[in-house]
Design an enzyme around this catalytic site. Sequence first.
Site, PDB file in Angstrom:
ATOM      1  N   HIS A 219     -58.195 -20.556  73.473  1.00  0.00           N
ATOM      2  CA  HIS A 219     -56.988 -20.834  73.693  1.00  0.00           C
ATOM      3  C   HIS A 219     -56.730 -21.283  75.663  1.00  0.00           C
ATOM      4  O   HIS A 219     -56.448 -22.278  75.875  1.00  0.00           O
ATOM      5  CB  HIS A 219     -55.867 -19.691  73.839  1.00  0.00           C
ATOM      6  CG  HIS A 219     -54.575 -19.710  74.778  1.00  0.00           C
ATOM      7  ND1 HIS A 219     -53.685 -20.591  74.456  1.00  0.00           N
ATOM      8  CD2 HIS A 219     -54.401 -18.971  75.840  1.00  0.00           C
ATOM      9  CE1 HIS A 219     -52.544 -20.579  75.513  1.00  0.00           C
ATOM     10  NE2 HIS A 219     -53.147 -19.391  76.154  1.00  0.00           N
TER      11      HIS A 219
ATOM     12  N   ASP B 157     -58.072 -51.855  89.361  1.00  0.00           N
ATOM     13  CA  ASP B 157     -58.481 -51.047  88.182  1.00  0.00           C
ATOM     14  C   ASP B 157     -59.131 -49.733  88.851  1.00  0.00           C
ATOM     15  O   ASP B 157     -59.139 -49.569  90.281  1.00  0.00           O
ATOM     16  CB  ASP B 157     -59.513 -51.627  87.051  1.00  0.00           C
ATOM     17  CG  ASP B 157     -59.426 -50.942  85.874  1.00  0.00           C
ATOM     18  OD1 ASP B 157     -59.767 -49.599  85.938  1.00  0.00           O
ATOM     19  OD2 ASP B 157     -59.089 -51.442  84.821  1.00  0.00           O
TER      20      ASP B 157
ATOM     21  N   TRP C 219     -62.069 -16.456  78.827  1.00  0.00           N
ATOM     22  CA  TRP C 219     -62.622 -17.882  79.245  1.00  0.00           C
ATOM     23  C   TRP C 219     -63.549 -17.456  80.323  1.00  0.00           C
ATOM     24  O   TRP C 219     -63.939 -18.602  80.986  1.00  0.00           O
ATOM     25  CB  TRP C 219     -61.386 -18.763  79.783  1.00  0.00           C
ATOM     26  CG  TRP C 219     -60.700 -18.232  81.006  1.00  0.00           C
ATOM     27  CD1 TRP C 219     -59.925 -17.127  81.344  1.00  0.00           C
ATOM     28  CD2 TRP C 219     -60.630 -19.198  82.303  1.00  0.00           C
ATOM     29  NE1 TRP C 219     -59.569 -17.200  82.470  1.00  0.00           N
ATOM     30  CE2 TRP C 219     -59.780 -18.188  83.352  1.00  0.00           C
ATOM     31  CE3 TRP C 219     -60.965 -20.314  82.474  1.00  0.00           C
ATOM     32  CZ2 TRP C 219     -59.594 -19.095  84.388  1.00  0.00           C
ATOM     33  CZ3 TRP C 219     -60.796 -20.907  83.940  1.00  0.00           C
ATOM     34  CH2 TRP C 219     -60.028 -20.270  84.700  1.00  0.00           C
TER      35      TRP C 219
ATOM     36  N   SER D 100     -67.650 -34.608  82.778  1.00  0.00           N
ATOM     37  CA  SER D 100     -66.800 -35.763  82.639  1.00  0.00           C
ATOM     38  C   SER D 100     -65.865 -35.497  83.715  1.00  0.00           C
ATOM     39  O   SER D 100     -65.281 -36.594  84.456  1.00  0.00           O
ATOM     40  CB  SER D 100     -65.921 -35.311  81.273  1.00  0.00           C
ATOM     41  OG  SER D 100     -64.602 -35.902  81.563  1.00  0.00           O
ATOM     42  N   SER D 101     -65.696 -34.298  84.417  1.00  0.00           N
ATOM     43  CA  SER D 101     -64.785 -34.040  85.377  1.00  0.00           C
ATOM     44  C   SER D 101     -65.314 -34.468  86.717  1.00  0.00           C
ATOM     45  O   SER D 101     -64.935 -35.063  87.894  1.00  0.00           O
ATOM     46  CB  SER D 101     -64.642 -32.573  85.864  1.00  0.00           C
ATOM     47  OG  SER D 101     -63.924 -32.230  84.833  1.00  0.00           O
TER      48      SER D 101
ATOM     49  N   HIS E 186     -61.338 -20.141  91.182  1.00  0.00           N
ATOM     50  CA  HIS E 186     -60.210 -19.992  92.056  1.00  0.00           C
ATOM     51  C   HIS E 186     -60.052 -21.436  92.522  1.00  0.00           C
ATOM     52  O   HIS E 186     -58.873 -22.194  92.334  1.00  0.00           O
ATOM     53  CB  HIS E 186     -60.398 -19.120  93.413  1.00  0.00           C
ATOM     54  CG  HIS E 186     -59.054 -19.320  93.919  1.00  0.00           C
ATOM     55  ND1 HIS E 186     -58.025 -18.531  93.370  1.00  0.00           N
ATOM     56  CD2 HIS E 186     -58.572 -19.940  94.860  1.00  0.00           C
ATOM     57  CE1 HIS E 186     -56.678 -18.861  93.978  1.00  0.00           C
ATOM     58  NE2 HIS E 186     -57.191 -19.669  94.914  1.00  0.00           N
TER      59      HIS E 186
ATOM     60  N   GLU F 139     -60.597 -23.877  90.979  1.00  0.00           N
ATOM     61  CA  GLU F 139     -59.948 -24.586  89.588  1.00  0.00           C
ATOM     62  C   GLU F 139     -58.722 -24.373  89.493  1.00  0.00           C
ATOM     63  O   GLU F 139     -58.025 -25.366  89.047  1.00  0.00           O
ATOM     64  CB  GLU F 139     -60.724 -23.938  88.646  1.00  0.00           C
ATOM     65  CG  GLU F 139     -60.236 -23.939  87.191  1.00  0.00           C
ATOM     66  CD  GLU F 139     -60.504 -25.526  86.626  1.00  0.00           C
ATOM     67  OE1 GLU F 139     -61.263 -26.291  87.124  1.00  0.00           O
ATOM     68  OE2 GLU F 139     -59.558 -26.064  85.888  1.00  0.00           O
TER      69      GLU F 139
ATOM     70  N   TYR G 137     -56.534 -24.390  91.692  1.00  0.00           N
ATOM     71  CA  TYR G 137     -55.873 -25.485  92.425  1.00  0.00           C
ATOM     72  C   TYR G 137     -56.084 -26.708  92.128  1.00  0.00           C
ATOM     73  O   TYR G 137     -55.326 -27.701  92.316  1.00  0.00           O
ATOM     74  CB  TYR G 137     -56.123 -25.254  93.941  1.00  0.00           C
ATOM     75  CG  TYR G 137     -55.333 -23.994  94.563  1.00  0.00           C
ATOM     76  CD1 TYR G 137     -54.081 -24.096  94.752  1.00  0.00           C
ATOM     77  CD2 TYR G 137     -56.156 -22.673  94.590  1.00  0.00           C
ATOM     78  CE1 TYR G 137     -53.552 -22.838  95.201  1.00  0.00           C
ATOM     79  CE2 TYR G 137     -55.511 -21.742  94.987  1.00  0.00           C
ATOM     80  CZ  TYR G 137     -54.130 -21.712  95.332  1.00  0.00           C
ATOM     81  OH  TYR G 137     -53.703 -20.590  95.670  1.00  0.00           O
TER      82      TYR G 137
ATOM     83  N   SER H 137     -43.701 -34.214  94.338  1.00  0.00           N
ATOM     84  CA  SER H 137     -43.575 -34.920  95.602  1.00  0.00           C
ATOM     85  C   SER H 137     -43.090 -36.440  95.129  1.00  0.00           C
ATOM     86  O   SER H 137     -42.833 -36.993  96.213  1.00  0.00           O
ATOM     87  CB  SER H 137     -44.710 -34.931  96.370  1.00  0.00           C
ATOM     88  OG  SER H 137     -45.252 -33.391  96.624  1.00  0.00           O
TER      89      SER H 137
ATOM     90  N   HIS I 241     -60.718 -12.281  95.148  1.00  0.00           N
ATOM     91  CA  HIS I 241     -59.481 -11.599  94.696  1.00  0.00           C
ATOM     92  C   HIS I 241     -59.388 -11.323  93.133  1.00  0.00           C
ATOM     93  O   HIS I 241     -58.324 -10.797  92.913  1.00  0.00           O
ATOM     94  CB  HIS I 241     -58.246 -12.222  95.215  1.00  0.00           C
ATOM     95  CG  HIS I 241     -57.891 -13.481  94.656  1.00  0.00           C
ATOM     96  ND1 HIS I 241     -57.365 -14.634  95.517  1.00  0.00           N
ATOM     97  CD2 HIS I 241     -57.996 -14.252  93.370  1.00  0.00           C
ATOM     98  CE1 HIS I 241     -57.078 -15.711  94.966  1.00  0.00           C
ATOM     99  NE2 HIS I 241     -57.618 -15.370  93.702  1.00  0.00           N
ATOM    100  N   HIS I 242     -60.108 -12.078  92.285  1.00  0.00           N
ATOM    101  CA  HIS I 242     -60.177 -11.557  90.905  1.00  0.00           C
ATOM    102  C   HIS I 242     -61.060 -10.393  90.691  1.00  0.00           C
ATOM    103  O   HIS I 242     -61.478 -10.077  89.470  1.00  0.00           O
ATOM    104  CB  HIS I 242     -60.699 -12.714  90.253  1.00  0.00           C
ATOM    105  CG  HIS I 242     -59.938 -14.087  90.381  1.00  0.00           C
ATOM    106  ND1 HIS I 242     -58.616 -14.407  89.520  1.00  0.00           N
ATOM    107  CD2 HIS I 242     -59.853 -14.997  91.374  1.00  0.00           C
ATOM    108  CE1 HIS I 242     -58.268 -15.309  90.117  1.00  0.00           C
ATOM    109  NE2 HIS I 242     -58.934 -16.100  90.919  1.00  0.00           N
TER     110      HIS I 242
ATOM    111  N   THR J 103     -48.923 -23.359 100.925  1.00  0.00           N
ATOM    112  CA  THR J 103     -48.278 -23.373  99.720  1.00  0.00           C
ATOM    113  C   THR J 103     -46.577 -23.250 100.040  1.00  0.00           C
ATOM    114  O   THR J 103     -45.659 -23.976  99.564  1.00  0.00           O
ATOM    115  CB  THR J 103     -48.204 -22.600  98.692  1.00  0.00           C
ATOM    116  OG1 THR J 103     -49.893 -22.153  98.611  1.00  0.00           O
ATOM    117  CG2 THR J 103     -48.058 -22.852  97.380  1.00  0.00           C
TER     118      THR J 103
ATOM    119  N   LYS K 220     -45.061 -26.546 101.675  1.00  0.00           N
ATOM    120  CA  LYS K 220     -44.875 -27.534 100.446  1.00  0.00           C
ATOM    121  C   LYS K 220     -43.355 -26.949  99.928  1.00  0.00           C
ATOM    122  O   LYS K 220     -42.754 -27.989  99.777  1.00  0.00           O
ATOM    123  CB  LYS K 220     -45.894 -27.470  99.402  1.00  0.00           C
ATOM    124  CG  LYS K 220     -47.192 -28.000  99.988  1.00  0.00           C
ATOM    125  CD  LYS K 220     -48.299 -28.184  98.929  1.00  0.00           C
ATOM    126  CE  LYS K 220     -48.128 -29.487  98.252  1.00  0.00           C
ATOM    127  NZ  LYS K 220     -48.190 -30.610  99.059  1.00  0.00           N
TER     128      LYS K 220
ATOM    129  N   ARG L  90     -54.404  -6.819  79.408  1.00  0.00           N
ATOM    130  CA  ARG L  90     -54.452  -7.949  78.646  1.00  0.00           C
ATOM    131  C   ARG L  90     -55.780  -7.822  77.701  1.00  0.00           C
ATOM    132  O   ARG L  90     -56.409  -7.122  77.790  1.00  0.00           O
ATOM    133  CB  ARG L  90     -54.619  -9.061  79.664  1.00  0.00           C
ATOM    134  CG  ARG L  90     -55.839  -8.890  80.508  1.00  0.00           C
ATOM    135  CD  ARG L  90     -55.642 -10.152  81.742  1.00  0.00           C
ATOM    136  NE  ARG L  90     -56.038 -11.320  81.421  1.00  0.00           N
ATOM    137  CZ  ARG L  90     -56.822 -12.211  82.137  1.00  0.00           C
ATOM    138  NH1 ARG L  90     -56.835 -11.800  83.560  1.00  0.00           N
ATOM    139  NH2 ARG L  90     -57.155 -13.281  82.104  1.00  0.00           N
TER     140      ARG L  90
END
Lengths: 284, 536, 385
Positions: free
Chosen positions: B82, B111, B147, B174-175, B258, B260, B262, B273, B307-308, B333, B336, B455
């Site tokens: 998932h 293009d 994950w 790919s990325s 992390h 990721e 963002y 925006s 922080h994880h 943040t 924004k 979890r």
Amino acid sequence: MSHPASASRYFVPQPSYWPLVGSCALLLLASGAVLMMNSVANGGFVVLAGFAVLTTMLFGWFGRVIGESEGQRYNLQVDRSFRWAMSWFIFSEVMFFVAFFGALFYIRVLSIPDLASPAQAALWEGFQNSWPSAGPAATDPFSKMHAWGIPAINTLLLLTSGATLTWAHWGLVAEKRSQLIIGLVLTIALGVLFLGLQVFEYAEAYGHMNLKMTTGVYGSTFFMLTGFHGFHVTLGVTMLTVILFRVLKGHFTAERHFAFEGVAWYWHFVDVVWLGLFIVIYWL
Amino acid sequence: MQATSHTGYAGHHDHDSHGHPTGWKRWVTTTNHKDIGSMYLWFSFVMFLVGGAMSLIIRAELFTPGLQYVSPEFYNQMLTLHALIMVFGAIMPAFVGFANWMIPMMIGASDMAFARMNNWSFWLLPPAAILLTASIFVPGGAAGTGWTLYPPLSIQMGMGMDMAIFAVHILGMSSIMGSINIVTTILNMRTPGMTLMKMPLFCWTWLVTAFLLIASMPILAGAVTMLLTDRHFGTSFFSAAGGGDPVLFQHIFWFFGHPEVYIIALPAFGVVSHVIPAFSRKPLFGYVSMVYAIAAIGLISFFVWAHHMYVTGIPLTGQLYFMYATMLIAVPTGVKVFNWVTTMWRGSLTFETPMLFALGFLVLFTIGGLTGLVLAMTAVDIQLQDTYYVVAHFHYVMVAGALFSAYAGLYFWLPKWTGHMYNETLGKWHFWLSMIFFNIAFFPQHFLGLAGMPRRIPDYAQQFADFNVISGIGAFGFGFSQLLVLVIVVQTVRGGARAASRPWDGAHGLEWTVPSPAPYHTFEDPPHFDQAEAHG
Amino acid sequence: MARNSNSNRLRSGSSGRFFAALLGLFSGAANAAWELNLQEPATAVARRVYELHSLLLWVIVVIFVGVFAVVAYSLVYHRKSKGHKAATFHDNTTVELAWTIVPALILVAIAFPATSALVDMRDTSEPDLTVKVTGYQWKWGYEYLTGDAAGVKYMSVLSTPREQIENKAPKGEHYLLEVDRPLVVPVGKKVRILTTANDVIHNWSVPAFAVKTDAVPGFLRDTWFRADKEGTYRGQCSELCGKDHGFMPVVVEVVSAEKYAAWAGEQKQQMVAVAEDPNKVWTLDEQLALGEKVYTTNCAACHQATGEGLPPAFPALDGSAVAKGPRAAHVEMVLKGKAGTAMAAFGEQLSETDIAAVVAYERNAWSNKLGEVIQPAEVKALRGK
Ligand code: HEA
Ligand code: HEA
Ligand code: CUA
Ligand SMILES: [Cu+2]
């Protein structure tokens, strides 16, 4: 028959099957490797098929690009795009190595000292903080790879190859084709020699020093870092060879030779990684 | 052969033998950014349904205490797939789809810089998706590690784990290719006069996102490569006996992980925006500070990863450093958020579907961000880590944040893509159903987390039962509401009121200067850049 | 609000389906479980965390309300349908600076209590009592290193019956939060917990103590608590550790000093009493009785009580080539496990007597009727190798 690139129009290539072929190749490679690693069915054949398709794709795709380039379909803006792209690609490669250098740093500075600290003594009694180390559970003695033998020679080889490549580049810019060719041949030869010595070094490690992939973290980091570097040298040598053949066919001009420069940047990047390896893997 | 067929505008003068493939061949061979953008978007939607279906399996199992429908192993596999499918298969490709469609149009380029490689970036996704989904059916099943793929658990897994590892490698390729393409397009292909500081914000967010991707995906590739060699070739990176450390993997993973999050959030910020100013009929407030905020977020995101990992036993000084650094991210943040709020202030607001989703984003993302701040406090996180509070936090920022923003963008640009207006009534239904059910599904999870429900468990103690029922109802409601998107998009593609070239009177940017639908090749030559269209 | 561990809500046993659940939801009966906040703290540290969380909650609520009050005002008064004309401003350095600096100051302000609470949490020095906690798939091992009970060592396994989990019996009050042997500690004493793990990462967590620490294989981590009140405190493994991650609760029994001393004495006596004679010669029946017990607590999670396992992840032992093959290989598999799989080295957890018994059980149970007895001495000989 040349079709001069339009100065204002950006080149957008024709529709192409190569991307799809490339994806199939990777799917084959990945599934084959999964099968092989888990000793299910005959993954080896799938991997070989994957390699075959990948090679076809590389030849086809790059052949196309080279054709377009020689057909002068790329204007200066496209050339700039290539430069940006190559720089970012090399940056991504740098980050790939950062992961492994980071792991080595972590292991040497944090995990080994921690495992040897009094706090962990209850689990790993008697384990000493030292490097190289195969970890607290290691029993098999092995010897360390010394910096001042083959690795030092290899360093010299790669550094020299950087110089010969630059010399070849001067030749290209100055329209001295023979200097270009000699420079390229020398660079390739040095690269191949480097690889040969590395193979020899690996054979020594496995054969006489009892230093293997499985020799704890020392073996792990040693073979992963030098192995991935060696893989990159192989890629570099391959690309240089392609460039050599293109030179022999009369490709590139003094002004327009991005492919040459891109490969040269790559080669220098591989060089710099080696210096890092030499210092942190072999020397310190 | 005629010289003209090669001047670059492939497909335009195809008098030559390899004309323009049609049918399915068009899609597999295309080098057109719009085709590729559409493929990304469709792919991501399909993956969203697949990943969503997995989340419904999760929610069904959690509906009541006790083991109902699936075994614990299968539950773990669903959980892992998932997340991987949603993150790498749905949300990221969705925004790459937007990038493909919009960036060339926004900056006046013909293009993407590398149109053929662009096609490959897309066509790498299906093999990865195949590897991931097929892994359910191999002996031992898919990876059941979450994950985050933490070893040593991931060392124990069967071949499904290897498939996930290779899928991650391919997704990474790919990325990286996609990102190199985007960076190059943005840096090299802007129409004359469009300086970086006049560029639409969506392009700015993608510029930084692409940088984050190029810098972080190789790190993930390295991490899973070490996992692979630990699994099969006897290395000891993550095993203490050999001198390694399982926690090393977590450092590497989160050094990628992390940034990721963002990578997921920044393009969403970009879309919002554009939508908020358009429906406020007022220029975006604080364009320059927005740009700096984006850059700051991108930069700081590389320095907060642990922080994880507050409970892994990292030293106190490390915990403190990561706590402070993480708190710091709230500042840009916040800038924004305040800018968006001020853009609406004294505007002339209307509430079409894109604006509704943008507002939904604003409210719910802020909630998610603020709970993120609670999690950033190490002492509190030690209570909340690995509980449903975290699950609530990240679904607020990723579903109500990124997904809602993607919907805002979809409704905003659909008229430009298809030439038709979507059905506004259905759009509003979609929004309100999503908004209500989303909160029913995920708000109670905060309470579950506070009360201590871990979890990644398929069964739970009785005192968590009630909120799980509510959450389950919300999840099913939310999930089925998403099928409306399919209806709306198919309707719009096939017909509907004709869309003007600028269907939203407050919208600015080069994309609105061309007809709707946008021509297959939008800008054959760099267009004139009117300052009125600056900042998109 | 009542504490979770006391919540007493009995549900009908067939509550496995939608409507039953809905009924439970809307019946409103005794819903002590509508818990909206952290569990009631039982240590000073947990109280600080509780207060810190409350503080943060207020801060973020105020920020949220402040920001969205402005938004709400715009939404109501600045809409086109009310004829509001859009202003054109798009920059203002002063406000932009203000909303960069003010949040930063707020953050600095909350950093102080956050830091001091954390420093307190991490101070594991000068404990009254140290217990080593080892995570296994899927149970906890406790070993008292100091204090009255020094040397006491046992496993703590989920005691909720399988039938409750499979919805075949009504769920008890402490469904999934109960174990056969809890950790027992004295009230008001500083207990230091050393965590480690045997196979994968686990996490030892008790919310009422604000304790949550990973148990990382090959490393020791520590944490501590000093419980205020006697009582039973419950938590769960909080790091995904495989199949039965959801089924390895933590239960801590906090008792008075006297009770603790008495308990410790009892445990030590028992240890002496059951200390097996490794040279005892066992009969088949004796062994099967013991072996079944050992099997149920240690092996059935993976290989299942039926011996059918959960192939292919967990192989069947019924009819397995190893279980019916040479004894040495079988014993060795159990002693040393198999690296890279979930099959752990049980030689570190079980006594020679237990291993002999479980191997004998496996070789005689189900269809593996080999009729063999295995003496502990045989295991001992193999362990030495
Ligand atoms: C889009 C994705 C996204 C985004 C944007 C964020 C944003 C943030 N996240 Fe989140 N996070 C995730 C996705 C995301 N996160 C995921 C997926 C996980 C779990 C991964 C896993 O374990 O599986 C996670 C987990 C996670 C953790 C670990 C929890 C744990 O496992 O114990 C932490 C802890 O610090 C955290 C913090 C933050 C913070 C501080 C922000 C900040 O960026 C938020 C900033 C925003 C605001 C603060 C709101 C707006 C600001 C204002 C209105 C200004 C005024 C505010 C103040 C002065 C406070 N996140
Ligand atoms: C961007 C990413 C993203 C998105 C969009 C979602 C979307 C959703 N997520 Fe997910 N989630 C994660 C990222 C995401 N999630 C991550 C990273 C984790 C952590 C995993 C880990 O711990 O490792 C997680 C974990 C996670 C959990 C925690 C499980 C656990 O810890 O045990 C739960 C539980 O409720 C959940 C629920 C949902 C729900 C209900 C949705 C809904 O929004 C989904 C709605 C969509 C649908 C339901 C699809 C609709 C389709 C149909 C109804 C028809 C189906 C038909 C066909 C397939 C043809 N998610
Ligand atoms: Cu043990 Cu989770
Ligand atoms: Cu993070």
